[in-house]
Design an enzyme around this catalytic site. Structure first.
Site, PDB file in Angstrom:
ATOM      1  CG  ASP A  36     -10.997  26.741 -10.651  1.00 41.84           C
ATOM      2  OD1 ASP A  36     -11.399  27.954 -10.048  1.00 41.84           O
ATOM      3  OD2 ASP A  36     -10.447  25.826 -10.331  1.00 41.84           O
ATOM      4  CG  ASP A  61      -2.204  23.238 -12.253  1.00 40.20           C
ATOM      5  OD1 ASP A  61      -1.568  24.144 -11.605  1.00 40.20           O
ATOM      6  OD2 ASP A  61      -2.107  22.149 -11.643  1.00 40.20           O
ATOM      7  CE1 TYR A  67       3.871  32.127 -23.161  1.00 39.60           C
ATOM      8  CE2 TYR A  67       2.921  29.913 -23.117  1.00 39.60           C
ATOM      9  CZ  TYR A  67       3.887  30.807 -23.020  1.00 39.60           C
ATOM     10  OH  TYR A  67       5.280  30.244 -22.395  1.00 39.60           O
ATOM     11  CG  LEU A  76      -8.956  35.359  -6.329  1.00 30.83           C
ATOM     12  CD1 LEU A  76      -8.560  36.692  -6.913  1.00 30.83           C
ATOM     13  CD2 LEU A  76     -10.611  35.437  -6.517  1.00 30.83           C
ATOM     14  CG  ASN A 102       3.649  30.199 -14.537  1.00 28.01           C
ATOM     15  OD1 ASN A 102       4.732  30.135 -15.234  1.00 28.01           O
ATOM     16  ND2 ASN A 102       3.317  28.750 -14.077  1.00 28.01           N
ATOM     17  CE  LYS A 108       9.897  40.897 -18.202  1.00 28.25           C
ATOM     18  NZ  LYS A 108      10.714  39.795 -18.334  1.00 28.25           N
ATOM     19  NE  ARG A 109       4.164  35.881 -22.422  1.00 33.38           N
ATOM     20  CZ  ARG A 109       4.143  34.990 -21.284  1.00 33.38           C
ATOM     21  NH1 ARG A 109       5.440  35.076 -20.480  1.00 33.38           N
ATOM     22  NH2 ARG A 109       3.032  34.411 -20.969  1.00 33.38           N
ATOM     23  CE1 TYR A 148      -4.121  29.821   1.191  1.00 34.20           C
ATOM     24  CE2 TYR A 148      -3.854  30.980   3.340  1.00 34.20           C
ATOM     25  CZ  TYR A 148      -4.505  30.736   2.127  1.00 34.20           C
ATOM     26  OH  TYR A 148      -5.351  31.622   1.697  1.00 34.20           O
ATOM     27  CD  GLN A 165      14.344  41.358 -11.682  1.00 35.24           C
ATOM     28  OE1 GLN A 165      14.150  40.860 -10.394  1.00 35.24           O
ATOM     29  NE2 GLN A 165      15.168  40.767 -12.618  1.00 35.24           N
TER      30      GLN A 165
HETATM   31  N1  NAD Z   1     -12.049  32.888   1.450  1.00 30.68           N
HETATM   32  C1  NAD Z   1     -11.247  33.421   2.638  1.00 30.68           C
HETATM   33  O1  NAD Z   1     -11.638  33.766   3.484  1.00 30.68           O
HETATM   34  C2  NAD Z   1      -9.874  34.009   1.872  1.00 30.68           C
HETATM   35  C3  NAD Z   1      -8.937  34.605   2.966  1.00 30.68           C
HETATM   36  C4  NAD Z   1      -7.823  35.059   2.549  1.00 30.68           C
HETATM   37  C5  NAD Z   1      -7.179  34.791   1.387  1.00 30.68           C
HETATM   38  N2  NAD Z   1      -8.010  34.036   0.196  1.00 30.68           N
HETATM   39  C6  NAD Z   1      -7.544  33.969  -1.012  1.00 30.68           C
HETATM   40  O2  NAD Z   1      -8.442  34.139  -2.083  1.00 30.68           O
HETATM   41  C7  NAD Z   1      -8.388  33.304  -2.983  1.00 30.68           C
HETATM   42  C8  NAD Z   1      -9.493  32.426  -3.195  1.00 30.68           C
HETATM   43  O3  NAD Z   1      -9.923  31.971  -1.992  1.00 30.68           O
HETATM   44  P1  NAD Z   1     -11.551  31.036  -2.182  1.00 30.68           P
HETATM   45  O4  NAD Z   1     -11.699  31.216  -0.684  1.00 30.68           O
HETATM   46  O5  NAD Z   1     -12.206  31.429  -3.100  1.00 30.68           O
HETATM   47  O6  NAD Z   1     -10.980  29.703  -2.024  1.00 30.68           O
HETATM   48  P2  NAD Z   1     -11.584  28.254  -3.226  1.00 30.68           P
HETATM   49  O7  NAD Z   1     -10.659  27.100  -2.873  1.00 30.68           O
HETATM   50  O8  NAD Z   1     -12.976  28.467  -3.056  1.00 30.68           O
HETATM   51  O9  NAD Z   1     -10.914  29.060  -4.563  1.00 30.68           O
HETATM   52  C9  NAD Z   1      -9.787  28.776  -5.127  1.00 30.68           C
HETATM   53  C10 NAD Z   1      -9.731  28.270  -6.359  1.00 30.68           C
HETATM   54  O10 NAD Z   1      -8.474  28.097  -7.017  1.00 30.68           O
HETATM   55  C11 NAD Z   1      -8.379  27.116  -7.660  1.00 30.68           C
HETATM   56  N3  NAD Z   1      -7.291  26.530  -7.753  1.00 30.68           N
HETATM   57  C12 NAD Z   1      -6.320  25.801  -7.026  1.00 30.68           C
HETATM   58  N4  NAD Z   1      -5.216  25.579  -7.366  1.00 30.68           N
HETATM   59  C13 NAD Z   1      -5.274  25.876  -8.595  1.00 30.68           C
HETATM   60  C14 NAD Z   1      -4.210  25.838  -9.582  1.00 30.68           C
HETATM   61  N5  NAD Z   1      -3.029  25.266  -9.479  1.00 30.68           N
HETATM   62  N6  NAD Z   1      -4.283  26.206 -11.095  1.00 30.68           N
HETATM   63  C15 NAD Z   1      -5.876  26.808 -11.127  1.00 30.68           C
HETATM   64  N7  NAD Z   1      -6.753  26.928 -10.346  1.00 30.68           N
HETATM   65  C16 NAD Z   1      -6.569  26.338  -9.039  1.00 30.68           C
HETATM   66  C17 NAD Z   1      -9.452  26.047  -7.112  1.00 30.68           C
HETATM   67  O11 NAD Z   1      -9.979  25.007  -7.907  1.00 30.68           O
HETATM   68  C18 NAD Z   1     -10.857  27.271  -6.873  1.00 30.68           C
HETATM   69  O12 NAD Z   1     -11.513  27.401  -7.805  1.00 30.68           O
HETATM   70  C19 NAD Z   1      -7.293  32.345  -2.507  1.00 30.68           C
HETATM   71  O13 NAD Z   1      -5.858  32.729  -3.399  1.00 30.68           O
HETATM   72  C20 NAD Z   1      -7.193  32.430  -1.235  1.00 30.68           C
HETATM   73  O14 NAD Z   1      -5.970  32.118  -0.662  1.00 30.68           O
HETATM   74  C21 NAD Z   1      -9.301  33.816   0.807  1.00 30.68           C
END
Ligand code: NAD
Length: 328
Positions: A36, A61, A67, A76, A102, A108-109, A148, A165
């Site tokens: 995270d 990030d 790796y 997520l 990524n 894949k790897r 988004y 692919q």
């Molecule tokens: N909660 C919902 O109702 C809901 C609905 C549809 C989809 N989602 C999807 O589920 C996933 C989790 O959602 P959530 O509600 O827990 O949201 P959240 O914002 O609490 O969690 C997202 C996490 O991703 C981390 N993050 C963001 N950008 C990042 C990056 N570039 N590199 C590494 N970490 C990064 C954030 O710090 C956070 O911990 C998301 O992909 C979201 O799109 C959630």
């Protein structure tokens, strides 16, 4: 004790859903690597897991390559609430798209199975109710939500291209509105917003007239759906809706939260934000048929647990948390 543990990577593992997923996987006996960048995630969400020898947290990030050696990846990482994903929309698209590239490259790897946390937002402002997975959506590609919605749509495309692919083992879950403890208190999402406003005795802000409906899934049900989808064989890939089909008008939700918190808050109306969908409800027939999954936690029970979480948070902050629950 398991002799061989599955090694599982959870990106976005310190977020709302990710932290519950890490917890669930540890309970199942897996080794969990939480990655995270703490943009919307919080160390508090995973603090109780740090002492577990099968849990590891890494600041990283996902827009940069990673790796590591794992057997499964849950992708997520991505801010999920409009206030957060619109804060830096370019970074949101990068997180969805470059993050997917990524993580798919990693899968894949190392030959790992990978699950994408996609979203009901891929349906945009839908013209079909309830939404089935074959509905292609009604997304405005130019509006403030597009970073988004389109980012997630492109991520889905990448998942299916890596399958065709490169034969990567993919799973795509389309998550609908989920709520529960560890939601971010300032994320502007309707459940957390209403509860925080009610607990602080502030006005409850209703966008539009409140007749728009939403369907809310409790976090434990959602995580159970994701884990079941990951456990399926190669033939089941999705996209698959995971959510609770029981609809409630937003005004009724506000009234219920006022009642359950014993709050004296008033409801005030504000204009609807652009592209706000009037109705959103999953058809979960596919998940029922292929995973034997359906939500079990009633809204009343889920709200009670969520209110208890936010009440403790407000009390810790020394806020006006002394209100007694009327029905909880
Ligand atoms: N909660 C919902 O109702 C809901 C609905 C549809 C989809 N989602 C999807 O589920 C996933 C989790 O959602 P959530 O509600 O827990 O949201 P959240 O914002 O609490 O969690 C997202 C996490 O991703 C981390 N993050 C963001 N950008 C990042 C990056 N570039 N590199 C590494 N970490 C990064 C954030 O710090 C956070 O911990 C998301 O992909 C979201 O799109 C959630």
């Amino acid at each position: 004790m398991k002799l061989t543990r599955k090694r599982v990577l959870v990106t976005g593992g310190a977020g709302f859903l990710g932290s519950h997923l890490c917890e669930h996987l540890l309970r199942d006996g897996d080794d969990v690597l939480c990655v995270d960048n703490y943009f919307t995630g919080r160390k508090d969400n995973i603090a109780h897991l740090i002492a577990n020898p099968h849990f590891e947290a890494m600041r990283h990030d996902v827009t940069f390559p990673l790796y590591v050696e794992v057997d499964e990846i849950y992708n997520l990482a991505c801010p999920a609430s409009p206030v957060h994903y619109q804060f830096d929309p370019v970074q949101t698209t990068k997180t969805s798209v470059i993050g997917a590239i990524n993580m798919l490259g990693l899968a894949k790897r190392i030959g790992a199975k990978i699950l994408q946390a996609s979203t009901s937002e891929v349906y945009g402002d839908p013209t079909v109710h309830p939404q089935t997975e074959d509905y292609r959506g009604n997304v405005n590609p130019l509006g403030p939500r597009a970073c988004y919605d389109e980012g997630k749509r492109c991520a889905e495309t990448l998942f299916f291209d890596y399958l065709r692919q490169h034969r990567v083992k993919i799973k795509v879950a389309r998550i609908f509105n989920t709520y529960g403890p560890r939601m971010h208190p300032n994320d502007g999402r309707v459940v957390s917003n209403f509860i925080m406003q009610a607990l602080r005795g502030e006005d409850i802000t209703l966008y539009g007239d409140g007749s728009q409906t939403r369907a809310f899934c409790y976090v434990d049900d959602l995580i159970d759906g994701l884990v079941r989808l990951m456990a399926t064989g190669d033939a089941i890939i999705g996209p698959m809706n995971i959510g609770n089909p029981r609809e409630i008008a937003v005004r009724e939700l506000a009234e219920r939260i006022i009642r359950m918190t014993g709050s004296s808050s008033r409801i005030v109306k504000l204009p609807l934000p652009p592209d706000d969908p009037a109705q959103r409800c999953p058809d979960i027939g596919l998940a029922q048929a292929q995973l034997g999954w359906q939500p079990h936690v009633a809204l009343e029970d889920g709200l009670r647990r969520t209110i208890a979480y936010f009440r403790a948070m407000v009390a810790e902050q020394g806020g006006a948390a002394a209100m007694q629950p009327a029905t909880a």
